[in-house]
Every structure is written in structure tokens, then in C-alpha cells.
Design an enzyme around this catalytic site. Structure first.
Site, PDB file in Angstrom:
ATOM      1  N   SER A  42      49.653  49.207  25.016  1.00  0.00           N
ATOM      2  CA  SER A  42      50.518  50.456  24.860  1.00  0.00           C
ATOM      3  C   SER A  42      51.554  50.351  23.780  1.00  0.00           C
ATOM      4  O   SER A  42      51.908  49.173  23.085  1.00  0.00           O
ATOM      5  CB  SER A  42      51.251  50.647  25.988  1.00  0.00           C
ATOM      6  OG  SER A  42      52.282  51.652  26.009  1.00  0.00           O
ATOM      7  N   TYR A  80      55.828  48.045  33.509  1.00  0.00           N
ATOM      8  CA  TYR A  80      54.683  48.285  32.617  1.00  0.00           C
ATOM      9  C   TYR A  80      54.708  47.844  31.230  1.00  0.00           C
ATOM     10  O   TYR A  80      53.941  46.878  30.784  1.00  0.00           O
ATOM     11  CB  TYR A  80      54.394  49.793  32.818  1.00  0.00           C
ATOM     12  CG  TYR A  80      53.308  50.182  31.977  1.00  0.00           C
ATOM     13  CD1 TYR A  80      52.084  50.418  32.452  1.00  0.00           C
ATOM     14  CD2 TYR A  80      53.585  50.860  30.485  1.00  0.00           C
ATOM     15  CE1 TYR A  80      51.156  50.744  31.641  1.00  0.00           C
ATOM     16  CE2 TYR A  80      52.616  51.435  29.952  1.00  0.00           C
ATOM     17  CZ  TYR A  80      51.384  51.330  30.084  1.00  0.00           C
ATOM     18  OH  TYR A  80      50.218  51.905  29.393  1.00  0.00           O
TER      19      TYR A  80
END
Length: 299
Positions: free
Chosen positions: A191, A204
Site C-alpha cells: 500500500s 493496516y
């Protein structure tokens, strides 16, 4: 809605919450683009993965679905791992692969929860039993849930996100590596967040940063000795089922608007990076990160 509308600056999908994580693709309106590109054309395969056997986790929807479809178009047979509750999305993916390849590719669906340690080895074993080889290990599965304050981030959620997003990668790599040979590739889906530090996704973001570090260290360990390349794709805001399933209404209403291209990306715009990193075209790349993020500079 036409393809061109979703690629225009300023486009933001309508607010459409889902009540399960990681969400269902068949409930999205509009569905993300699997093969349709920004210029209105469709992805043009060139046989880059002809005869290869690939393992794609989370291949039922979002980025994983587009990766699976593009790999099949490029000539690969593959196993797709998905959560049991994502059966419809998984079957839809297989149907699209058969449609786009005229039934020429073999696809195996594996309904397994990869947070369970036994299922990680079971998934790799099932792939080897079906195909006899593992050329590309594509680890794409993941989860997130926005929590504004670390004081509200529960231990249970923290552990679940780590079990899903990084611990499972460790076990899958250990199970897969003995079956892989020189020229093999591993590509992980991370990400943009560990490079910018998303304040509402502390858990996350931490797992995705760990994934990047894991890939770099793993590459240094195996690329010279075994000739297996390891790389990471770090997407920015991409329109997938995870977005309506995990983001607040305010976040969804501005989704993708803050990057220079001023729109969310589409799964196909990320999947092309996976094709490149799994193919011989990227033969001198290992331990690297690619950033399909709408133009954001992360230097």
C-alpha cells in the site's frame, strides 16, 4: 456508466456502504475495471506468462481479480484463494477468465481463510497437486478497518489485521519456497500507506510497512542463491470492495480526490504492475516497490 467517466479527474464513486469485510464486488456500482484501460481500449496480452502456474490469493475481487484475469490472458493457469463467503465473486472471476480466454486456461478455486495456519500449507499443497509447479506466488489478500484513535483500536482487531496481512505471508512463503525454482517470482500487494502514514489505519499501515521490509530482506536472501525475485506493489486509492466495506462516509465521498490525477485508480491499473513484475520483462528488478498511486511522489 462508461469507462471514460470513471477515468475522468473529479470522479468519485457514490457512497455505498457494505456490512461485511472485505466486501463483495458484485455489490459495487459501478463494478471496478478488470481489463478496460483509461484510453477506452482493453488490455492487450502478449504471452508474457505462457505456460506458467500462478497462485493468487484474494483473487476473487478488486485488484486480485484483475491480476488473475490478466495472468490468464497472458497464458498462465492459476489457483485463486478466496474466503468461503466470497464464493459468488470467485465464481464470477472464473467465468470472466473463461470468457476472455475462450476457455483455454485452467483455474482452481480454493475457499480458505488464510488467517488459519493450517490453511496456508493446505492452499500451497492444493496448488501443487493441481498443477505440479509454482512459478509465481502472488499474495494480494488483506484487510483493514478505519479507527480514528489508537485508544479505540482493540487488541483483537490489531492481531486480526496482522494475522491476515503479514503473518499469513510468512507462512505462505515458507510453504511455497520449496516448490519454486530459478526464474520464479513473488509479488506482494502492499500500500501507499506505510510511505505516508495513514492516521486512521495504524494497524493496516504497520502491516504493509512490515510487508515491504519482509520482501526486501527475503529478496536479499533468495534472489542470488535461488534466482527467485521478490517485489512489492504499493497501490494508492483503488476502487475495490474493501473501500465501501471499511471506510467512513466522509472518506468515501473524497476517495481518490487528493492525488494529482484527482480520481481513484482502477484494479487493472495495478494489475499491469503485477504482470510486469512476474514476467521476464522485469528480470533485473528484485526487492523493489512499484507505486501505482495516481501521481503522488513518495521520494
Amino acid at each position: 456508466m462508461s469507462t471514460s467517466e470513471q477515468y475522468k479527474p473529479g470522479y468519485v464513486p457514490s457512497f455505498q456502504p457494505q456490512d461485511s469485510i472485505p466486501g463483495h464486488q458484485h455489490k459495487l456500482d459501478p463494478e471496478p475495471h478488470d481489463i478496460e484501460l483509461a484510453d477506452g481500449s482493453k488490455y492487450k496480452p502478449a504471452g508474457k506468462l505462457q505456460g506458467k502456474k500462478a497462485f493468487v490469493s484474494g483473487g476473487d475481487s478488486g485488484i486480485g481479480r484483475s491480476v488473475a484475469i490478466l495472468f490468464a490472458l497472458e497464458g498462465a493457469d492459476l489457483s485463486i484463494v478466496h474466503l468461503p463467503e466470497k464464493q459468488k465473486d470467485a465464481e464470477d472471476t472464473v467465468a470472466k477468465i473463461h470468457e476472455y480466454t475462450a476457455g483455454k486456461r485452467t483455474v482452481q478455486l480454493l475457499a480458505l481463510d488464510l488467517t488459519k495456519e493450517d490453511n496456508r500449507k493446505k492452499a500451497i499443497d492444493a496448488h501443487i497437486k493441481a498443477f505440479g509447479a509454482l512459478d509465481s506466488l502472488i499474495l494480494n489478500h488483506g484487510t483493514q478497518k478505519a479507527v480514528e484513535s489508537i485508544l479505540d483500536l482493540s487488541s483483537e482487531l490489531w492481531h486480526h489485521v496482522f494475522d491476515t496481512n503479514i503473518h499469513s505471508f510468512f507462512y505462505l512463503v515458507k510453504a511455497a519456497l520449496p516448490h519454486m525454482h530459478k526464474g520464479g517470482t513473488m509479488v506482494f500487494n502492499a500500500s501507499v500507506n506505510p510511505f505516508v502514514g495513514h492516521p486512521g489505519l495504524v494497524d493496516y499501515t504497520s502491516t504493509k510497512g512490515a510487508m515491504v521490509a519482509f520482501a526486501r530482506a527475503l529478496s536479499n536472501q533468495i534472489v542470488g542463491e535461488k534466482g527467485i525475485r521478490v517485489n512489492v506493489v504499493c497501490p494508492g486509492p483503488i476502487w475495490t470492495p474493501l473501500i465501501p466495506a471499511t471506510m467512513t462516509e466522509d472518506s468515501q465521498k473524497s476517495f481518490g480526490s487528493k492525488v494529482p490525477m484527482k480520481r481513484p485508480g482502477q484494479p487493472v491499473e495495478v494489475a499491469t504492475c503485477f504482470v510486469f513484475l512476474a514476467s521476464p520483462d522485469s528480470g533485473y528488478l528484485s526487492g523493489q516497490t512499484m507505486h501505482p498511486n495516481g501521481g503522488s511522489y513518495l521520494g
